[in-house]
Design a protein around this motif. Structure first.
Motif, PDB file in Angstrom:
ATOM      1  N   MET A  54     105.200 171.800  29.741  1.00 47.94           N
ATOM      2  CA  MET A  54     104.634 171.855  31.086  1.00 47.94           C
ATOM      3  C   MET A  54     104.337 170.430  31.523  1.00 47.94           C
ATOM      4  N   ASN A  55     104.611 170.138  32.761  1.00 46.28           N
ATOM      5  CA  ASN A  55     104.361 168.791  33.281  1.00 46.28           C
ATOM      6  C   ASN A  55     102.880 168.671  33.638  1.00 46.28           C
ATOM      7  N   TYR A  56     102.079 168.438  32.625  1.00 45.66           N
ATOM      8  CA  TYR A  56     100.631 168.383  32.810  1.00 45.66           C
ATOM      9  C   TYR A  56     100.192 167.075  33.454  1.00 45.66           C
ATOM     10  N   ASP A  57     101.096 166.090  33.499  1.00 46.79           N
ATOM     11  CA  ASP A  57     100.819 164.782  34.102  1.00 46.79           C
ATOM     12  C   ASP A  57      99.534 164.170  33.527  1.00 46.79           C
ATOM     13  N   PRO A  58      99.513 163.926  32.216  1.00 48.01           N
ATOM     14  CA  PRO A  58      98.278 163.460  31.572  1.00 48.01           C
ATOM     15  C   PRO A  58      97.759 162.129  32.095  1.00 48.01           C
TER      16      PRO A  58
END
Length: 387
Positions: free
Chosen positions: A187-191
């Motif tokens: 998932m592209n959680y964009d940390p």
């Protein structure tokens, strides 16, 4: 009258909200022979717990769920009547009106919370991953067995109709022998835009993709391979693994591991919090005569597809088939696992045949093996056993 299980819920975040919402759904809509009641909610303050309860009384989307709203049956049948707002978890554990406790706290405190609940004489349903490591899980199992209490990991995916349908198809022989599989929860959680305190970033909260996302590819491997009647290997182990480090905090940005079932099949399992998952197929099970592709998301897929092999490859199936299992209700179907807990407790069982403790031990060992072989800051973290 149907057996009714009285729940205490600790923590008031998103996962606890979904679980509580599904407890409010009329059991008749799923032909269930058990029912549920919310007896107490525990949070860090009484105000927070009361806010959680108040929200369950309201209907945020009446147009979506009909004229009466999604919680109408619950309000008419007293599911929330007398629900107590508690400013501590210990108050929930001590409440004589609570039969079972749902633990929706961060996984680094699952062991401490579940242990306290069990020692207070409560049955426990604990969110995944069950514990931080295997040593913690083994202590919980020992306490539950000593006190003859029910204990289960809340792997809700196992109880959804699509999970049974996938297993039925694989064991029917229609697709031929199972050869191998991949399961990917990305998932592209964009940390990079998240604060240091975010649970996916913070090592103190067990951050990283492995522990947060790892149970989902694991459950599909267990359902498709471990529980397949052709499997005779009761102790599948990780034979290779790799973790990519998220340098900012030292947790894993992504993890990949391979599990082998001797003389049967292998599974390649992936977690990643920096890239989007493939929508059409987060799980692919390769069989002799066709592939079985399960659509994203792995926690609650709504369809799977039988995909014929390439025209250059052998295989008896030549037509693509899509099988749909649409999600319903606010929580998406978490009531299935709650029903399992209620039936087991009603029948005097201390564990579930569908989600047995021995299988939680297997997947917890996988997570341990991957973490200890990697280079994250959690590699050598000690368990809380003995604390």
């Amino acid at each position: 009258m149907a057996f009714t299980l009285r729940w205490g819920i600790i923590a008031t975040g998103g996962i606890s909200t979904k679980f509580a919402e599904d407890l409010l759904v009329n059991p008749a809509t799923r032909n269930s022979d058990v029912a549920h009641k919310i007896a107490a909610v525990g949070s860090r303050s009484v105000a927070s717990a009361q806010k959680f309860i108040d929200r369950l009384y309201s209907d945020p989307s009446p147009n979506q769920w009909g004229e009466d709203g999604w919680n109408a049956w619950a309000l008419q049948n007293g599911v929330l009547d007398g629900a107590k707002a508690c400013g501590s978890y210990s108050e929930v554990f001590a409440d004589p009106n609570v039969d079972a406790v749902y633990i929706g706290t961060p996984h680094t405190v699952h062991h401490a919370n579940a242990k306290a609940a069990l020692l207070a004489g409560k049955h426990v349903l604990c969110e995944k991953p069950f514990t931080f490591d295997l040593e913690e899980l083994e202590e919980l199992i020992a306490i539950a067995k000593e006190n003859k209490l029910f204990l289960m990991e809340a792997v809700w995916t196992r109880f959804q109709p699509i999970a049974y349908a996938v297993q039925d198809l694989l064991t029917s022989g229609r697709l031929g022998k199972v050869k191998r599989m991949t399961a990917d929860f990305s998932m592209n959680y964009d940390p990079d835009i998240r604060p240091d305190s975010n649970r996916m970033i913070d090592p103190e909260q067990g951050g990283g993709s492995l522990l947060d996302q790892g149970p989902y590819p694991s459950v599909w491997a267990m359902l498709a391979l471990h529980e397949h009647p052709s499997n005779t290997d009761e102790h599948p182990r990780v034979v290779a693994s790799y973790q990519r480090i998220y340098e900012r905090s030292g947790v894993d940005a992504a993890s990949t591991w391979v599990v082998s079932w001797k003389d049967f099949a292998d599974a390649t399992l992936v977690t990643d919090m920096t890239a989007s998952g493939y929508d059409d197929a987060c799980v692919v099970i390769t069989c002799e005569d066709a592939d079985l592709a399960i659509a994203y998301p792995p926690w609650r897929p709504e369809s799977f597809t039988i995909v014929p092999h390439s025209k250059y490859e052998p295989g008896s199936i030549r037509e693509r088939e899509v099988h749909k299992f649409p999600a319903t209700t606010p929580g998406g179907g978490m009531y299935y696992e709650a029903d399992e807990v209620a039936r087991c407790i009603r029948d005097g069982k201390t564990e579930s045949g569908r989600m047995p403790l021995k299988e939680s031990i297997i997947t917890q060992r996988w997570l341990d093996d991957v973490r200890k072989a990697g280079g994250t800051v959690l590699k050598n973290r000690k368990s809380t056993v003995g604390n």
